[in-house]
Design a protein around this motif. Structure first.
Motif, PDB file in Angstrom:
ATOM      1  N   ALA A   1      75.872  80.271 -38.707  1.00 53.86           N
ATOM      2  CA  ALA A   1      75.025  80.941 -37.716  1.00 53.86           C
ATOM      3  C   ALA A   1      75.783  81.997 -36.917  1.00 53.86           C
ATOM      4  CB  ALA A   1      74.432  79.906 -36.753  1.00 53.86           C
ATOM      5  N   ALA A   2      77.106  81.914 -36.922  1.00 54.40           N
ATOM      6  CA  ALA A   2      77.917  82.786 -36.070  1.00 54.40           C
ATOM      7  C   ALA A   2      78.072  84.186 -36.662  1.00 54.40           C
ATOM      8  CB  ALA A   2      79.289  82.161 -35.854  1.00 54.40           C
ATOM      9  N   GLU A   3      78.171  85.158 -35.774  1.00 54.88           N
ATOM     10  CA  GLU A   3      78.508  86.518 -36.207  1.00 54.88           C
ATOM     11  C   GLU A   3      79.984  86.588 -36.586  1.00 54.88           C
ATOM     12  OE1 GLU A   3      75.860  88.347 -36.366  1.00 54.88           O
ATOM     13  OE2 GLU A   3      74.696  86.875 -35.234  1.00 54.88           O
ATOM     14  N   MET A   4      80.767  85.753 -35.926  1.00 56.22           N
ATOM     15  CA  MET A   4      82.208  85.699 -36.191  1.00 56.22           C
ATOM     16  C   MET A   4      82.756  84.402 -35.625  1.00 56.22           C
ATOM     17  SD  MET A   4      83.273  88.447 -33.236  1.00 56.22           S
ATOM     18  CE  MET A   4      81.708  89.296 -33.447  1.00 56.22           C
TER      19      MET A   4
ATOM     20  N   CYS B   1      76.064  84.540 -27.233  1.00 53.86           N
ATOM     21  CA  CYS B   1      76.467  83.221 -26.756  1.00 53.86           C
ATOM     22  C   CYS B   1      77.824  82.889 -27.367  1.00 53.86           C
ATOM     23  CB  CYS B   1      75.441  82.144 -27.095  1.00 53.86           C
ATOM     24  SG  CYS B   1      75.190  81.881 -28.858  1.00 53.86           S
ATOM     25  N   VAL B   2      78.609  82.113 -26.637  1.00 53.52           N
ATOM     26  CA  VAL B   2      79.956  81.752 -27.078  1.00 53.52           C
ATOM     27  C   VAL B   2      80.076  80.230 -27.056  1.00 53.52           C
ATOM     28  CG1 VAL B   2      82.430  82.086 -26.705  1.00 53.52           C
ATOM     29  CG2 VAL B   2      80.821  83.911 -26.083  1.00 53.52           C
ATOM     30  N   PRO B   3      79.721  79.569 -28.149  1.00 50.81           N
ATOM     31  CA  PRO B   3      79.879  78.107 -28.207  1.00 50.81           C
ATOM     32  C   PRO B   3      81.353  77.732 -28.392  1.00 50.81           C
ATOM     33  CG  PRO B   3      78.286  78.926 -29.854  1.00 50.81           C
ATOM     34  CD  PRO B   3      79.081  80.092 -29.365  1.00 50.81           C
ATOM     35  N   ILE B   4      81.817  76.778 -27.596  1.00 46.31           N
ATOM     36  CA  ILE B   4      83.168  76.232 -27.717  1.00 46.31           C
ATOM     37  C   ILE B   4      83.010  74.804 -28.236  1.00 46.31           C
ATOM     38  CG2 ILE B   4      85.336  75.688 -26.553  1.00 46.31           C
ATOM     39  CD1 ILE B   4      84.733  78.650 -26.433  1.00 46.31           C
ATOM     40  N   ILE B   5      83.421  74.585 -29.484  1.00 46.77           N
ATOM     41  CA  ILE B   5      83.264  73.272 -30.106  1.00 46.77           C
ATOM     42  C   ILE B   5      84.605  72.555 -30.116  1.00 46.77           C
ATOM     43  CG2 ILE B   5      82.813  72.102 -32.292  1.00 46.77           C
ATOM     44  CD1 ILE B   5      80.594  74.087 -32.812  1.00 46.77           C
ATOM     45  N   GLY B   6      84.627  71.337 -29.563  1.00 47.73           N
ATOM     46  CA  GLY B   6      85.849  70.536 -29.509  1.00 47.73           C
ATOM     47  C   GLY B   6      85.940  69.791 -28.200  1.00 47.73           C
TER      48      GLY B   6
ATOM     49  N   GLU C   1      79.295  68.067 -40.924  1.00 44.89           N
ATOM     50  CA  GLU C   1      77.960  68.332 -41.477  1.00 44.89           C
ATOM     51  C   GLU C   1      77.166  69.263 -40.561  1.00 44.89           C
ATOM     52  OE1 GLU C   1      76.458  67.563 -44.254  1.00 44.89           O
ATOM     53  OE2 GLU C   1      77.867  66.142 -45.164  1.00 44.89           O
ATOM     54  N   VAL C   2      77.433  69.163 -39.262  1.00 47.53           N
ATOM     55  CA  VAL C   2      76.781  70.037 -38.277  1.00 47.53           C
ATOM     56  C   VAL C   2      77.584  71.322 -38.097  1.00 47.53           C
ATOM     57  CG1 VAL C   2      76.036  70.234 -35.862  1.00 47.53           C
ATOM     58  CG2 VAL C   2      75.773  68.057 -37.089  1.00 47.53           C
ATOM     59  N   LEU C   3      78.901  71.184 -38.119  1.00 50.69           N
ATOM     60  CA  LEU C   3      79.776  72.330 -37.882  1.00 50.69           C
ATOM     61  C   LEU C   3      79.513  73.467 -38.869  1.00 50.69           C
ATOM     62  CD1 LEU C   3      82.150  73.514 -36.286  1.00 50.69           C
ATOM     63  CD2 LEU C   3      83.702  72.291 -37.820  1.00 50.69           C
ATOM     64  N   ARG C   4      79.211  73.126 -40.113  1.00 47.66           N
ATOM     65  CA  ARG C   4      78.995  74.187 -41.107  1.00 47.66           C
ATOM     66  C   ARG C   4      77.834  75.100 -40.712  1.00 47.66           C
ATOM     67  NH1 ARG C   4      76.035  71.721 -46.420  1.00 47.66           N
ATOM     68  NH2 ARG C   4      74.590  70.282 -45.412  1.00 47.66           N
ATOM     69  N   TYR C   5      76.828  74.551 -40.030  1.00 44.51           N
ATOM     70  CA  TYR C   5      75.709  75.379 -39.578  1.00 44.51           C
ATOM     71  C   TYR C   5      76.139  76.304 -38.435  1.00 44.51           C
ATOM     72  CZ  TYR C   5      72.756  72.394 -42.466  1.00 44.51           C
ATOM     73  OH  TYR C   5      72.204  71.722 -43.526  1.00 44.51           O
ATOM     74  N   TYR C   6      77.033  75.818 -37.576  1.00 45.04           N
ATOM     75  CA  TYR C   6      77.561  76.690 -36.519  1.00 45.04           C
ATOM     76  C   TYR C   6      78.363  77.837 -37.119  1.00 45.04           C
ATOM     77  CZ  TYR C   6      76.107  73.804 -32.584  1.00 45.04           C
ATOM     78  OH  TYR C   6      75.346  73.146 -31.649  1.00 45.04           O
ATOM     79  N   TYR C   7      79.176  77.526 -38.130  1.00 44.44           N
ATOM     80  CA  TYR C   7      79.914  78.594 -38.818  1.00 44.44           C
ATOM     81  C   TYR C   7      78.951  79.632 -39.395  1.00 44.44           C
ATOM     82  CZ  TYR C   7      84.284  75.787 -39.023  1.00 44.44           C
ATOM     83  OH  TYR C   7      85.420  75.077 -38.731  1.00 44.44           O
TER      84      TYR C   7
ATOM     85  N   ALA D   1      70.490  78.446 -40.658  1.00 46.64           N
ATOM     86  CA  ALA D   1      71.570  77.799 -39.922  1.00 46.64           C
ATOM     87  C   ALA D   1      71.244  77.715 -38.438  1.00 46.64           C
ATOM     88  CB  ALA D   1      72.877  78.560 -40.138  1.00 46.64           C
ATOM     89  N   LYS D   2      70.704  78.789 -37.882  1.00 46.66           N
ATOM     90  CA  LYS D   2      70.336  78.784 -36.462  1.00 46.66           C
ATOM     91  C   LYS D   2      69.241  77.770 -36.185  1.00 46.66           C
ATOM     92  CE  LYS D   2      71.729  83.524 -35.328  1.00 46.66           C
ATOM     93  NZ  LYS D   2      71.311  84.870 -34.893  1.00 46.66           N
ATOM     94  N   ASP D   3      68.276  77.666 -37.081  1.00 42.18           N
ATOM     95  CA  ASP D   3      67.192  76.690 -36.912  1.00 42.18           C
ATOM     96  C   ASP D   3      67.748  75.267 -36.919  1.00 42.18           C
ATOM     97  OD1 ASP D   3      65.392  78.776 -36.812  1.00 42.18           O
ATOM     98  OD2 ASP D   3      64.662  78.514 -38.871  1.00 42.18           O
ATOM     99  N   GLU D   4      68.727  75.004 -37.794  1.00 38.35           N
ATOM    100  CA  GLU D   4      69.283  73.656 -37.930  1.00 38.35           C
ATOM    101  C   GLU D   4      69.953  73.179 -36.647  1.00 38.35           C
ATOM    102  OE1 GLU D   4      69.314  71.351 -40.247  1.00 38.35           O
ATOM    103  OE2 GLU D   4      68.442  72.383 -41.994  1.00 38.35           O
ATOM    104  N   ILE D   5      70.572  74.110 -35.899  1.00 35.97           N
ATOM    105  CA  ILE D   5      71.303  73.711 -34.680  1.00 35.97           C
ATOM    106  C   ILE D   5      70.564  74.107 -33.403  1.00 35.97           C
ATOM    107  CG2 ILE D   5      73.570  73.667 -35.773  1.00 35.97           C
ATOM    108  CD1 ILE D   5      74.064  76.485 -34.743  1.00 35.97           C
TER     109      ILE D   5
END
Length: 421
Positions: free
Chosen positions: A315-318, A265-270, A307-313, A218-222
């Motif tokens: 890849a995340a610790e939480m 890191c703290v990604p904010i998506i939206g 399709e991209v968001l699922r990789y962020y989910y 997942a991390k590689d994808e994003i």
């Protein structure tokens, strides 16, 4: 209740937001996903589904078949064909109704059920029922009186007109869909809803799209470094979402336990971070990030396709949902389906969806210290994260769309089997 077994003609009404719109924009989120995915599941079962929505772009074809065979999204002109303040859309609802009636008449179609979403669509549904005679199934998705309870300023208050229309819908809809027993209680307490006309049917999740993916992949994808520990927010950028509490919590952690933030890191998506002038909350949050000295940790990534968001989910610790109010919390469900634990405010649907200490943690809304403590707890215990993530994925399987669509079909069938229908 048993699902209906014969094909139905269903009119889904989603006035202010299109189910095909890119998620994470100012007016796009869980409701879009709900209308889109429910419609697709109903289409797979052989029903005919038309989704009527307001045209926001004159260059977009009036009719789209993107939902699948037997389904259409119909863009009805009503007011300016551009993104528009949804509260002002109310003034153009009669025009929208006439457009829907004209389209249905031109197609020669008679609908069995009207399924409306949000208060604007409920108003439209009443006018359509008067002409078509089809029963109304309505889902609010958010409640104005609940939003007013948690509003932080007069500007965040919902209009008296919205509250009045919602109260009318509660009285005239044939069935009301509540996402959780929590929302059912709110409908009864705040609007005097008749419990005999409420059915609790949660939203579903697409398990073919959202499922556990190895974290490294997942991390590689994003393009996220494998050593990066991601604490993710995804959703609309608005005050109600409590993103400022996440930023405050991260600043607390950085100040008190700087070692914990190493590699974090703290990604904010939206939203759209490149057009902050279009969103006061985005502007405020970016200024707060600078003021708190966490620009090296927090990054605003803008809206992302699912399709991209699922990789962020994955890849995340939480995933963190610090909302002041959520009627359900689709992001939490999607994250759990990906095997990621969730820390959420103990409010609304989140209080029902996130299982305390099992699939994640719930904290009091607007409590940055409590939020920081739970982030640290998960961040510093890999075994706990793994166990919670596994349980979260199992819990989410109970929300697969085929199971949820069974329940919605049953509501339709119940209405159509009633005397005089």
């Amino acid at each position: 209740m048993k699902p209906t077994t014969h094909p139905l003609r269903i009119a889904q009404i989603s006035v202010h937001t299109c189910p095909l719109a890119t998620l994470g924009g100012k007016e796009t989120g869980g409701m879009n996903v709900y209308v889109r995915d429910l419609s697709r599941e109903l289409l797979r079962r052989g029903h005919h589904v038309d989704v009527y929505t307001r045209s926001q772009d004159a260059t977009v074809p009036r009719i789209s078949h993107a939902l699948g065979r037997g389904g259409r999204v119909l863009h009805i002109p009503a007011g300016p064909e551009q993104p528009y303040d949804k509260s002002a859309v109310y003034d153009h609802l009669p025009e929208f109704v006439e457009g829907v009636l004209a389209q249905a008449a031109a197609d020669g179609i008679v609908y069995d059920v009207i399924h409306s979403h949000y208060w604007l669509s409920g108003w439209v549904a009443r006018e359509l029922r008067a002409r078509w005679g089809a029963p109304i199934v309505h889902m609010f998705h958010t409640l104005g009186r609940m939003k007013n309870r948690v509003a932080q300023s007069p500007q965040q208050q919902e209009s008296p007109r919205r509250i009045e229309v919602e109260a009318e819908i509660v009285r005239f809809a044939d069935r009301l869909i509540a996402a959780t027993p929590v929302e059912e209680g709110q409908l009864r307490e705040l609007y005097g809803a008749d419990p005999a006309r409420i059915r609790v049917c949660p939203p579903g999740v697409d398990l073919e799209l959202f499922h556990p993916i190895p974290k490294e992949r997942a991390k590689d994808e994003i393009g996220l470094g494998r050593a990066c520990r991601s604490i993710l927010y995804a959703g609309r950028i608005e005050p109600l979402k409590g993103i400022d509490m996440l930023l405050q919590a991260i600043a607390l952690i950085k100040r008190r336990m700087p070692g914990v933030t190493c590699g974090m890191c703290v990604p904010i998506i939206g939203g759209n971070p490149n057009r902050i002038e279009d969103n006061d909350e985005m502007m405020r949050l970016q200024a707060l990030r600078k003021e708190l000295g966490i620009e090296d940790v927090v990054v605003f990534l803008g809206a992302q396709d699912q399709e991209v968001l699922r990789y962020y989910y994955a890849a995340a610790e939480m995933v963190v949902m610090p909302s002041d109010y959520e009627s359900f919390g689709m992001v939490a469900l999607e994250a759990m389906a990906c095997g990621t634990p969730v820390i959420a405010s103990d409010v609304g649907g989140l209080a029902y969806l996130v299982r305390e200490g099992r699939t994640g943690y719930r904290v009091p809304a607007r409590d940055a210290r409590a939020l920081a403590a739970k982030i640290i707890r998960l961040l510093t215990d890999e075994g706990l994260r793994r166990r919670m993530g596994q349980r979260a994925a199992c819990w989410a399987e109970g929300y697969a769309w085929p199971l949820i669509a069974d329940r919605i079909e049953a509501v339709y069938g119940e209405l159509l089997a009633a005397p005089g229908s």
